[in-house]
Motif scaffolding. Sequence first.
Motif, PDB file in Angstrom:
ATOM      1  N   PRO A 196     -52.637  70.172 102.862  1.00 25.58           N
ATOM      2  CA  PRO A 196     -51.914  72.605 102.171  1.00 25.58           C
ATOM      3  C   PRO A 196     -52.378  73.596 102.058  1.00 25.58           C
ATOM      4  O   PRO A 196     -52.800  73.883 101.008  1.00 25.58           O
ATOM      5  N   THR A 197     -51.956  74.127 103.057  1.00 25.71           N
ATOM      6  CA  THR A 197     -52.617  75.517 102.603  1.00 25.71           C
ATOM      7  C   THR A 197     -51.138  76.659 102.557  1.00 25.71           C
ATOM      8  O   THR A 197     -50.773  76.615 103.640  1.00 25.71           O
ATOM      9  N   PRO A 198     -51.409  77.296 101.286  1.00 30.50           N
ATOM     10  CA  PRO A 198     -50.246  78.172 101.454  1.00 30.50           C
ATOM     11  C   PRO A 198     -50.666  79.994 102.194  1.00 30.50           C
ATOM     12  O   PRO A 198     -51.584  80.198 102.296  1.00 30.50           O
ATOM     13  N   LEU A 199     -49.653  79.833 103.134  1.00 29.19           N
ATOM     14  CA  LEU A 199     -49.364  80.532 104.331  1.00 29.19           C
ATOM     15  C   LEU A 199     -49.775  82.120 104.206  1.00 29.19           C
ATOM     16  O   LEU A 199     -50.910  82.744 104.758  1.00 29.19           O
ATOM     17  N   GLY A 200     -49.310  82.897 102.962  1.00 29.01           N
ATOM     18  CA  GLY A 200     -49.749  84.089 101.914  1.00 29.01           C
ATOM     19  C   GLY A 200     -51.507  84.011 101.812  1.00 29.01           C
ATOM     20  O   GLY A 200     -51.553  85.351 102.489  1.00 29.01           O
ATOM     21  N   GLU A 201     -51.781  83.405 101.216  1.00 34.88           N
ATOM     22  CA  GLU A 201     -52.809  83.086 100.832  1.00 34.88           C
ATOM     23  C   GLU A 201     -53.891  82.864 102.244  1.00 34.88           C
ATOM     24  O   GLU A 201     -54.782  83.462 102.088  1.00 34.88           O
ATOM     25  N   VAL A 202     -53.576  82.178 103.254  1.00 28.41           N
ATOM     26  CA  VAL A 202     -54.600  82.358 104.000  1.00 28.41           C
ATOM     27  C   VAL A 202     -54.501  83.600 105.522  1.00 28.41           C
ATOM     28  O   VAL A 202     -55.242  84.125 106.498  1.00 28.41           O
ATOM     29  N   LEU A 262     -63.663  77.341 103.868  1.00 30.25           N
ATOM     30  CA  LEU A 262     -63.122  78.219 102.365  1.00 30.25           C
ATOM     31  C   LEU A 262     -61.775  77.796 102.149  1.00 30.25           C
ATOM     32  O   LEU A 262     -61.201  77.410 102.360  1.00 30.25           O
ATOM     33  N   PHE A 263     -62.244  77.593 100.625  1.00 33.15           N
ATOM     34  CA  PHE A 263     -60.933  76.852 100.166  1.00 33.15           C
ATOM     35  C   PHE A 263     -59.358  78.215  99.216  1.00 33.15           C
ATOM     36  O   PHE A 263     -60.735  78.729  99.177  1.00 33.15           O
ATOM     37  N   ILE A 264     -58.733  77.678  99.149  1.00 34.26           N
ATOM     38  CA  ILE A 264     -57.733  79.157  98.404  1.00 34.26           C
ATOM     39  C   ILE A 264     -56.782  77.659  98.265  1.00 34.26           C
ATOM     40  O   ILE A 264     -56.278  76.853  98.657  1.00 34.26           O
TER      41      ILE A 264
END
Length: 329
Positions: A196-202, A262-264
């Motif tokens: 699960p990856t937040p789009l804005g942070e990407v 790269l983790f966010i």
Amino acid sequence: MEESLFEVKFKSSKVVCLVSDYNGLSISLLEKLLSNFFRVKILCVDKNLWISKAPYLESNSFLSFEGINRSQGVVDYLIFISSFFDNLEGKNIKNVLRNEESRLRNSLLSISVAEKRFFILPYSVFGKFGNDLVNLYSLNLKKEDSSSKNFVIYLGNLIGPRMVLNNRDEISICLRGLIEGKRVELPISPLTIVRPTPLGEVSRKIVSILDQEDLAFRTLISGRKIYLKDWTQILKIGFGNFDYIFLDKNVDTISGIMDMELFIGNGVDLKFLRQTVNWFRTNRDSFYFEEDSLVGLGPALVESVGKSGDDKDLRKEKNDKRRFSKSIY
């Protein structure tokens, strides 16, 4: 006459060619580029879609649109976004793949780039359409043939407002069921790993690495990994009304081979999840709800019949993940 601050900024700004039609990822990335004073040239099929979904773009002096095969001049960076993230409702798979190859080859061969090309791809795919995309990218983006200008950026499972909710992504399937109050039928193993990856942070991360010197050929940008069965339990506990079942279909999931990760974010953020779900419930724009599945799996959602996710059959928890042997997957 002395130049204005705007003129100075405009002339000194680097130019990015964004090869993408409108979707949640492309608009988020565009906004981050513009806020960092990049000039952006969008190569797309449908300019009107961009303007209708984001009317404020029409008057932006740092932005221009061109046809998909018409770019002229040299740009500093090129960013190609996979059509995997588009709304593909009603589109023929063969036509989508043919157009994708044309966009890809045009990005590699026909657009002059001074610094770097970035190819933004999904890290994990399943079903026939996903496999076909893997084959296409594998044939065209090879590490051994790559110049120092070409870089592959894999993304985890995106979460955020304006993303297209479809049947091609496990997280997307779950979110749509949650938003629409329908039972989710997941056609892959409960032990499938999702990110699960937040789009804005990407988008922020992509912009931050454009000029990074030590970038690997294949980089994964994602949130922390978690088993799909644990992710569904988090939704069940966090929202209460989430209804799901795992189907025993043995559908393979193919994951990319990366050189750098790269983790966010710091794990699952329930507050952000609630904000995302509320955005979709409030903004009932049908564009963000892709109806037709292109993966050959049939519908992922059925009307809830009152059964709980606790009733799912987890007896067959075989992990069907496998590696694809070609050059980038």
